[in-house]
Design a protein around this motif. Structure first.
Motif, PDB file in Angstrom:
ATOM      1  N   GLU A 192       0.811  -1.224   0.000  1.00 54.71           N
ATOM      2  CA  GLU A 192       0.000   0.000   0.000  1.00 54.71           C
ATOM      3  C   GLU A 192       0.844   1.274   0.000  1.00 54.71           C
ATOM      4  OE1 GLU A 192      -2.104  -1.165   3.485  1.00 54.71           O
ATOM      5  OE2 GLU A 192      -0.756  -0.088   4.808  1.00 54.71           O
ATOM      6  N   PHE A 208      -3.992   3.499  -1.648  1.00 53.05           N
ATOM      7  CA  PHE A 208      -3.795   2.783  -2.912  1.00 53.05           C
ATOM      8  C   PHE A 208      -3.073   1.477  -2.676  1.00 53.05           C
ATOM      9  CE2 PHE A 208      -4.847   6.867  -4.491  1.00 53.05           C
ATOM     10  CZ  PHE A 208      -5.464   6.621  -5.716  1.00 53.05           C
ATOM     11  N   ASN A 222      -8.058  -0.296  -7.163  1.00 52.49           N
ATOM     12  CA  ASN A 222      -7.974   0.985  -6.447  1.00 52.49           C
ATOM     13  C   ASN A 222      -9.200   1.861  -6.676  1.00 52.49           C
ATOM     14  OD1 ASN A 222      -5.590   0.722  -4.962  1.00 52.49           O
ATOM     15  ND2 ASN A 222      -4.370   0.976  -6.824  1.00 52.49           N
TER      16      ASN A 222
END
Ligand code: SAM
Length: 279
Positions: free
Chosen positions: A77, A85, A155
């Protein structure tokens, strides 16, 4: 293994990482990840026990990081513009400089209008997802690699904007099916001969197709600019992220395309011209 408290695990993890930079920060990051704790929780529960299985996982992360694998890939991440994200080695880790591109585009366009745009070379989807999250726009997210598009799609769901994005696999502008109000891109821009000089973390672990911009680093800008008149509406906006020293040439390419009348360079926090806007 003897029983270990969070405090002891932090100390042990920090010394394991030496002489890497930011050892304490990384130790904290990995402990929080494995234990599933916020920073505050970690420090209020400093005397809690770390189980042997948890410590094994922490040790595994530490040794992978020691081999140079970016922490973001290990944790899966990275935050971008305040949004979460997912990242993996198939996508470039979104960089803080790219947040300036997002900011400049949001500043210049009406976020309430139903505009249509494209993000060319979307990677993790950082730019497209963030723009969508702050507007009512519909955005084509284009990439040459299916793995990147899969990550970008994940995402878009994670950030609740899947309905505003359309994912297209293909070469630069070729999959775009209609004329657009705006086009943004952070294409590969490192000159080929400079790739060897990049930090090993980037050169070995981040995808080469996200980095190599050809002999002078400008191949992708040339090809995108050549196709702009076919995809950009009159009065449309273009925003590029660029590499060091590329501003003048990219501005020239934009003006030569005939798709925009004026250009502007915006500097990053280090004073480097980093974003080019054409309108
Ligand atoms: C520098 S990365 C940018 C990723 C993301 N937009 C960001 O700013 O973090 C460039 C991206 O362009 C993609 N790419 C490379 N060649 C391409 C091509 N010919 N057509 C479309 N995308 C391409 C790569 O796969 C990579 O995801």
């Amino acid at each position: 293994m003897n029983k270990l408290t969070i405090r002891e695990a932090l100390q042990r993890a920090s010394s394991f990482m030496e002489p890497l930079e930011d050892t304490r920060f990384l130790a904290e990051l990995f402990l929080r990840h494995v234990l599933g704790l916020t920073r505050t929780e970690l420090f209020t529960r400093i005397h809690d026990e770390v189980t042997p299985t948890q410590w094994e996982k922490i040790e595994e992360l530490l040794s992978q990081r020691k081999k140079g694998i970016p922490a973001q890939y290990l944790l899966g991440e990275q935050e971008f513009y305040g949004l979460p994200f997912r990242v993996n080695p198939s996508v470039l880790i979104p960089r803080p400089e790219t947040e300036i591109l997002v900011e400049e585009v949001l500043k210049r366009l009406n976020t309430e209008a139903p505009l249509k745009g494209a993000d060319i070379g979307t990677g993790s989807g950082a730019i497209a997802v963030t723009l969508a999250a702050h507007s009512k726009w519909q955005i084509y997210a284009v990439d040459i690699a299916q793995e990147s598009l899969d990550t970008a799609q994940e995402n878009s769901r994670l950030n609740g904007v899947a309905e505003q994005l359309t994912f297209l696999k293909g070469d630069l502008l070729s999959p775009i099916p209609e004329k657009l109000d705006f086009l943004v891109s952070n294409p590969p821009y490192i000159p080929s001969q400079d790739i060897l000089g990049l930090d090993v973390q980037v050169r070995v672990h981040e995808p080469m197709r996200a980095l190599d911009g050809g002999t002078d680093g400008l191949d992708f800008y040339r090809r995108i600019c050549a196709g702009l008149p076919q995809v950009l509406k009159p009065g449309g906006l273009v925003a590029f992220e660029i590499g060091i020293g590329q501003a003048a040439e990219v501005q020239e390419l934009l003006l030569q395309s005939g798709a925009v009348q004026s250009t502007e360079a915006i500097r990053d926090l280090a004073g480097i011209e980093r974003i080019i806007i054409g309108s």
